[in-house]
Design an enzyme around this catalytic site. Structure first.
Site, PDB file in Angstrom:
ATOM      1  N   ASN A   1     -59.340  -2.681  -0.879  1.00  0.00           N
ATOM      2  CA  ASN A   1     -60.752  -2.489  -1.146  1.00  0.00           C
ATOM      3  C   ASN A   1     -61.020  -2.632  -2.642  1.00  0.00           C
ATOM      4  O   ASN A   1     -60.096  -2.807  -3.441  1.00  0.00           O
ATOM      5  CB  ASN A   1     -61.192  -1.113  -0.635  1.00  0.00           C
ATOM      6  CG  ASN A   1     -62.679  -1.058  -0.323  1.00  0.00           C
ATOM      7  OD1 ASN A   1     -63.447  -1.945  -0.675  1.00  0.00           O
ATOM      8  ND2 ASN A   1     -63.096   0.005   0.344  1.00  0.00           N
TER       9      ASN A   1
ATOM     10  N   HIS B   1     -69.387  -5.755   4.167  1.00  0.00           N
ATOM     11  CA  HIS B   1     -68.553  -5.472   3.003  1.00  0.00           C
ATOM     12  C   HIS B   1     -67.387  -6.442   3.041  1.00  0.00           C
ATOM     13  O   HIS B   1     -66.823  -6.700   4.113  1.00  0.00           O
ATOM     14  CB  HIS B   1     -68.062  -4.030   3.057  1.00  0.00           C
ATOM     15  CG  HIS B   1     -67.224  -3.623   1.893  1.00  0.00           C
ATOM     16  ND1 HIS B   1     -67.635  -3.777   0.588  1.00  0.00           N
ATOM     17  CD2 HIS B   1     -65.972  -3.073   1.837  1.00  0.00           C
ATOM     18  CE1 HIS B   1     -66.691  -3.322  -0.224  1.00  0.00           C
ATOM     19  NE2 HIS B   1     -65.675  -2.902   0.495  1.00  0.00           N
TER      20      HIS B   1
END
Length: 392
Positions: A342, A320
């Site tokens: 994020n 990620h």
């Protein structure tokens, strides 16, 4: 005369049995009161609220349906709804138990219910940890990536300050949401370009991730990609359009060439940061830095505090890509942490951010960091870092 004796007189039953009946009634009333209180708390405090004392063992179907409404979740049939409710209930109970066990410990890490709470860990990772399932060194850049990091002979970046948060300097745009598209690589790259542009031109503007998805040449950008590929496109195209003019739709489409001539976001190159946390701190002290991390199920339930685990330690699996916008240290337990932006929306974590424990290369955070290059106002950077105490 007590309430127990009044009940005994009215129904003419033994006092011992009456006492037991009263206890049962009190228990039922108490349980109903707690359930109603929970339902109110869930509605008024949001889906991330978890009672710290862990006094509920179950969550009702009605409460699950409230969660469904909040997150606009629908299922094709009742059987699937029941299955998802079972996953949700099991997750709620495990989160409650974990947070109860954390009480009194020095760790600040907390788990919570969020938009991922009806998903299995496998489902979550297949969608949100699929940004890069290969060795990034296999990517052949059009421009090349240096193996070392140079900070333009700026002495203040050679010794990283003890803490920095680029949100305080208006170098970070609001948290965005990639949706159910594995486009985190594009979001992290664009966020880095946004930070670089804020330094270079003093303009904090949200740039277009959709342009990266549609135009960078990636075969299927919702199944992953590389930050350097995004940077290559920005350099090759001469910049990026704004998010407002080339909006995100959470799926890859055909490149809209009529929108690619606007060059609001630019970089001149990029370099690989040496794979250790000290050099990563030096890079982050210079500007926000995109990194690829190996995430596990711990990210699915993260609510707040310092994350100390929940990783996948296979360097090329469950990847990620995120943006490090700073680092710091807690005053109470002196925990060092990275401040990580994020792309799962503001309802996740700490308003869209996660603080990750610093000093142990958690989730391989220092292994694949790329720094965008640009022309900078070096004196402005020195002013910001001049009065900061260096790392000892």
């Amino acid at each position: 005369m007590g309430s127990e004796s009044k009940v005994a007189d009215q129904v003419n039953m033994p006092e011992e049995l009456t006492n037991q009946l009263v206890l049962v009634i009190d228990s039922v009333i108490s349980c109903l009161t707690m359930r109603l209180r929970f339902a109110w708390l869930l509605g008024s405090r949001g889906e991330n609220y978890v009672e710290p004392n862990g006094i509920w063992a179950r969550v009702s179907l009605e409460e699950f349906e409230r969660w469904m409404i909040k997150h606009e979740r629908t299922y094709p049939n009742n059987s699937e709804k029941e299955r998802r409710f079972g996953i949700f209930r099991t997750r709620f109970e495990s989160i409650e138990l974990f947070n109860t066990q954390q009480e009194g410990k020095t760790s600040s890490f907390k788990k919570g219910i969020n938009m991922f709470s009806d998903m299995t860990a496998e489902e979550f990772l297949s969608i949100y940890a699929s940004c890069q399932n290969d060795d990034p060194s296999k990517y052949i850049s059009s421009f090349g990536v240096d193996s070392t990091y140079d900070v333009a002979e700026d002495d203040y970046a050679d010794i990283p300050p003890v803490s920095i948060d680029w949100r305080d300097e208006n170098l970070v745009t609001p948290v965005k949401n990639q949706g159910q598209c594995g486009s985190c690589w594009a979001f992290a790259a664009v966020a880095a370009v946004e930070g670089s542009m804020a330094w270079n031109y003093g303009i904090n503007t949200s740039l277009s991730e959709q342009q990266i998805l549609d135009c960078s040449g990636n075969a299927d950008g919702c199944k992953g990609g590389f930050t350097v590929a995004a940077f290559d496109y920005v350099i090759r195209n001469g910049g990026l359009n704004s998010e407002e003019n080339y909006g995100y739709v959470a799926k890859q489409g055909t490149c809209d060439s009529s929108k690619t001539d606007e060059h609001l976001g630019r970089i001149t190159g990029y370099k690989k940061v040496p794979p250790n946390e000290y050099d990563l701190a030096k890079a982050v002290a210079w500007q926000p830095i995109p990194v690829s991390i190996s995430i596990g199920a711990g990210f699915q339930e993260y609510q707040g505090g310092i994350l100390r685990g929940g990783c996948s330690y296979n360097p090329y699996k469950n990847k990620h890509t995120v943006l490090i916008v700073g680092y710091g240290r807690t005053e109470d337990h002196h925990e060092d942490y990275w401040i990580v932006k994020n792309s799962w929306g503001e309802d996740w974590g700490e308003e869209g951010y996660v603080r990750m424990y610093k000093g142990v290369n958690l989730c391989n955070i220092a292994d694949n960091a790329i720094s965008p290059l640009n022309t900078y106002d070096v004196e402005r950077r020195k002013t910001i870092t001049r009065n900061r105490r260096a790392v000892g």
